[in-house]
Design an enzyme around this catalytic site. Sequence first.
Site, PDB file in Angstrom:
ATOM      1  N   ARG A 292       0.850  -1.211   0.000  1.00 14.02           N
ATOM      2  CA  ARG A 292       0.000   0.000   0.000  1.00 14.02           C
ATOM      3  C   ARG A 292       0.875   1.245   0.000  1.00 14.02           C
ATOM      4  NH1 ARG A 292      -0.389   0.691   5.822  1.00 14.02           N
ATOM      5  NH2 ARG A 292       0.165  -1.294   6.765  1.00 14.02           N
ATOM      6  N   GLY A 293       0.192   2.379  -0.104  1.00 16.69           N
ATOM      7  CA  GLY A 293       0.861   3.673   0.049  1.00 16.69           C
ATOM      8  C   GLY A 293       2.007   3.909  -0.914  1.00 16.69           C
TER       9      GLY A 293
ATOM     10  N   ARG B 263       4.623  -7.778   5.701  1.00 22.52           N
ATOM     11  CA  ARG B 263       4.145  -8.664   6.779  1.00 22.52           C
ATOM     12  C   ARG B 263       2.807  -9.282   6.401  1.00 22.52           C
ATOM     13  NH1 ARG B 263       4.161  -4.773  11.791  1.00 22.52           N
ATOM     14  NH2 ARG B 263       3.186  -3.551  10.143  1.00 22.52           N
TER      15      ARG B 263
ATOM     16  N   VAL C 246      10.891  -7.016   8.397  1.00 16.77           N
ATOM     17  CA  VAL C 246      12.216  -6.382   8.400  1.00 16.77           C
ATOM     18  C   VAL C 246      12.800  -6.272   9.811  1.00 16.77           C
ATOM     19  CG1 VAL C 246      11.778  -5.111   6.252  1.00 16.77           C
ATOM     20  CG2 VAL C 246      11.361  -3.980   8.455  1.00 16.77           C
TER      21      VAL C 246
ATOM     22  N   GLY D  65       7.868   1.270   6.886  1.00 13.17           N
ATOM     23  CA  GLY D  65       7.996   2.204   8.010  1.00 13.17           C
ATOM     24  C   GLY D  65       6.739   2.228   8.850  1.00 13.17           C
TER      25      GLY D  65
ATOM     26  N   TYR E 155      10.103   8.643  15.595  1.00  9.44           N
ATOM     27  CA  TYR E 155      10.034   8.578  14.126  1.00  9.44           C
ATOM     28  C   TYR E 155      11.091   9.493  13.492  1.00  9.44           C
ATOM     29  CZ  TYR E 155       7.768   8.822   9.485  1.00  9.44           C
ATOM     30  OH  TYR E 155       7.504   8.777   8.138  1.00  9.44           O
TER      31      TYR E 155
ATOM     32  N   LYS F 256      14.298   8.463  11.074  1.00 13.57           N
ATOM     33  CA  LYS F 256      14.365   8.931   9.678  1.00 13.57           C
ATOM     34  C   LYS F 256      15.617   9.767   9.406  1.00 13.57           C
ATOM     35  CE  LYS F 256      10.659   7.010   8.050  1.00 13.57           C
ATOM     36  NZ  LYS F 256      10.762   5.968   7.017  1.00 13.57           N
TER      37      LYS F 256
ATOM     38  N   ILE G 283       2.337  13.027   2.371  1.00 11.75           N
ATOM     39  CA  ILE G 283       1.810  12.298   1.217  1.00 11.75           C
ATOM     40  C   ILE G 283       0.498  11.626   1.634  1.00 11.75           C
ATOM     41  CG2 ILE G 283       2.302  10.556  -0.549  1.00 11.75           C
ATOM     42  CD1 ILE G 283       4.340  12.932  -0.494  1.00 11.75           C
TER      43      ILE G 283
HETATM   44  N1  LIG Z   1       2.765   9.043   3.997  1.00 11.29           N
HETATM   45  C1  LIG Z   1       3.567  10.058   4.213  1.00 11.29           C
HETATM   46  O1  LIG Z   1       3.168  11.227   4.204  1.00 11.29           O
HETATM   47  C2  LIG Z   1       5.036   9.828   4.435  1.00 11.29           C
HETATM   48  C3  LIG Z   1       5.821  10.959   4.575  1.00 11.29           C
HETATM   49  C4  LIG Z   1       7.175  10.789   4.750  1.00 11.29           C
HETATM   50  C5  LIG Z   1       7.712   9.532   4.798  1.00 11.29           C
HETATM   51  N2  LIG Z   1       6.918   8.440   4.664  1.00 11.29           N
HETATM   52  C6  LIG Z   1       7.565   7.147   4.719  1.00 11.29           C
HETATM   53  O2  LIG Z   1       7.270   6.425   3.538  1.00 11.29           O
HETATM   54  C7  LIG Z   1       7.211   5.035   3.831  1.00 11.29           C
HETATM   55  C8  LIG Z   1       5.877   4.485   3.391  1.00 11.29           C
HETATM   56  O3  LIG Z   1       4.858   5.206   4.048  1.00 11.29           O
HETATM   57  P1  LIG Z   1       3.295   4.995   3.754  1.00 11.29           P
HETATM   58  O4  LIG Z   1       2.622   6.255   4.106  1.00 11.29           O
HETATM   59  O5  LIG Z   1       3.112   4.395   2.410  1.00 11.29           O
HETATM   60  O6  LIG Z   1       2.973   3.922   4.912  1.00 11.29           O
HETATM   61  P2  LIG Z   1       1.856   2.824   5.059  1.00 11.29           P
HETATM   62  O7  LIG Z   1       0.731   3.042   4.089  1.00 11.29           O
HETATM   63  O8  LIG Z   1       1.547   2.776   6.513  1.00 11.29           O
HETATM   64  O9  LIG Z   1       2.639   1.491   4.628  1.00 11.29           O
HETATM   65  C9  LIG Z   1       3.715   1.029   5.388  1.00 11.29           C
HETATM   66  C10 LIG Z   1       4.267  -0.216   4.724  1.00 11.29           C
HETATM   67  O10 LIG Z   1       5.343  -0.707   5.536  1.00 11.29           O
HETATM   68  C11 LIG Z   1       5.156  -2.101   5.719  1.00 11.29           C
HETATM   69  N3  LIG Z   1       5.750  -2.545   6.980  1.00 11.29           N
HETATM   70  C12 LIG Z   1       5.575  -1.987   8.212  1.00 11.29           C
HETATM   71  N4  LIG Z   1       6.272  -2.677   9.131  1.00 11.29           N
HETATM   72  C13 LIG Z   1       6.897  -3.682   8.464  1.00 11.29           C
HETATM   73  C14 LIG Z   1       7.756  -4.723   8.865  1.00 11.29           C
HETATM   74  N5  LIG Z   1       8.138  -4.870  10.145  1.00 11.29           N
HETATM   75  N6  LIG Z   1       8.248  -5.578   7.919  1.00 11.29           N
HETATM   76  C15 LIG Z   1       7.871  -5.447   6.628  1.00 11.29           C
HETATM   77  N7  LIG Z   1       7.043  -4.473   6.189  1.00 11.29           N
HETATM   78  C16 LIG Z   1       6.559  -3.620   7.103  1.00 11.29           C
HETATM   79  C17 LIG Z   1       3.660  -2.283   5.694  1.00 11.29           C
HETATM   80  O11 LIG Z   1       3.356  -3.624   5.353  1.00 11.29           O
HETATM   81  P3  LIG Z   1       2.293  -4.476   6.229  1.00 11.29           P
HETATM   82  O12 LIG Z   1       1.013  -3.737   6.168  1.00 11.29           O
HETATM   83  O13 LIG Z   1       2.254  -5.785   5.551  1.00 11.29           O
HETATM   84  O14 LIG Z   1       2.846  -4.533   7.605  1.00 11.29           O
HETATM   85  C18 LIG Z   1       3.242  -1.320   4.596  1.00 11.29           C
HETATM   86  O15 LIG Z   1       3.396  -1.917   3.341  1.00 11.29           O
HETATM   87  C19 LIG Z   1       7.467   4.895   5.330  1.00 11.29           C
HETATM   88  O16 LIG Z   1       8.825   4.613   5.564  1.00 11.29           O
HETATM   89  C20 LIG Z   1       7.102   6.256   5.847  1.00 11.29           C
HETATM   90  O17 LIG Z   1       7.773   6.539   7.055  1.00 11.29           O
HETATM   91  C21 LIG Z   1       5.575   8.563   4.499  1.00 11.29           C
END
Ligand SMILES: NC(=O)c1ccc[n+]([C@@H]2O[C@H](COP(=O)([O-])OP(=O)(O)OC[C@H]3O[C@@H](n4cnc5c(N)ncnc54)[C@H](OP(=O)(O)O)[C@@H]3O)[C@@H](O)[C@H]2O)c1
Length: 250
Positions: free
Chosen positions: A28-29, A50, A65, A93, A156, A160, A189
């Site tokens: 996702r995401g 996961r 991870v 993350g 967090y 990062k 995002i």
């Molecule tokens: N959204 C934002 O605005 C934003 C801004 C800055 C940075 N980021 C960074 O961008 C990245 C993606 O964010 P997102 O918003 O797309 O997050 P998200 O929708 O919450 O997705 C997080 C992903 O990480 C996976 N994950 C979490 N723990 C894990 C583990 N222990 N082992 C393997 N996979 C794991 C989840 O898989 P499962 O569901 O299968 O656990 C999911 O696919 C993250 O590192 C986040 O910190 C996001």
Amino acid sequence: MPATTPETTPADPTARAARSVLVTGANRGIGRAIAERFVAAGDRVATIVRSGGAPDGVLEVIGDVRDTASVDAAFTQVEAAHGPVEVLVANAGVTRDGLLMRMTDEDFADVIDVNLTGAFRVVRRASKGMIRLRRGRIVLISSVVGMYGSPGQVNYASSKSALVGMARSVTRELGGRGITANVVAPGFIDTDMTKALPEDRQQAYLGSIPAGRFGHADEVAAAVQFLASDDAAYVSGAVLPVDGGLGMGH
Ligand SMILES: NC(=O)c1ccc[n+]([C@@H]2O[C@H](COP(=O)([O-])OP(=O)(O)OC[C@H]3O[C@@H](n4cnc5c(N)ncnc54)[C@H](OP(=O)(O)O)[C@@H]3O)[C@@H](O)[C@H]2O)c1
């Protein structure tokens, strides 16, 4: 009999070989958008997640991870199917927000374990194959918060910002072997992670983003794809913000 067959069609000079790409957390995401971009470009794409739900065309390996043995087993599976990983995107993350005084040791350690140590585990494992190949692209997904700071996100933000030190150390260690390591720092995002933030925090962010809007996951994916491309062969140790100007100056 057609005039040209795949064997006789002249080679496209702009075509490039498909690569073995691994994106953690691509169900996702942002991770999903990144994986979809590489699939569209013709690469062989895998993910470690996961839970399930990876997009079509992506090899899904269930793993965590936080666990070195799980990461190793997942890589072995990906390598058997796609060959050694040439492009690694450490995207998985989590957040566990809370004010400093109330943040527990577990809240801090759990976030570090996924976001920082998790990235370390996959980078270390991927580096073995990349060193042998004498090429590789590593992209670490950080956050504007790593440089900008954020109340309630000491865990967090710490996880990062440390990714910058990781990418730069990998660059110094492996830069001479055709391997680059860079950081992408997304701003706000529109994903599940940000939907979970309280409405007043979302509105506060919106007011301070020069672009006047939140970003799309595909806009982050585009930056990742550039850093993974041949065009970025001489870009390493960089932090590329994709934040509509929110964090500029860092
Ligand atoms: N959204 C934002 O605005 C934003 C801004 C800055 C940075 N980021 C960074 O961008 C990245 C993606 O964010 P997102 O918003 O797309 O997050 P998200 O929708 O919450 O997705 C997080 C992903 O990480 C996976 N994950 C979490 N723990 C894990 C583990 N222990 N082992 C393997 N996979 C794991 C989840 O898989 P499962 O569901 O299968 O656990 C999911 O696919 C993250 O590192 C986040 O910190 C996001």
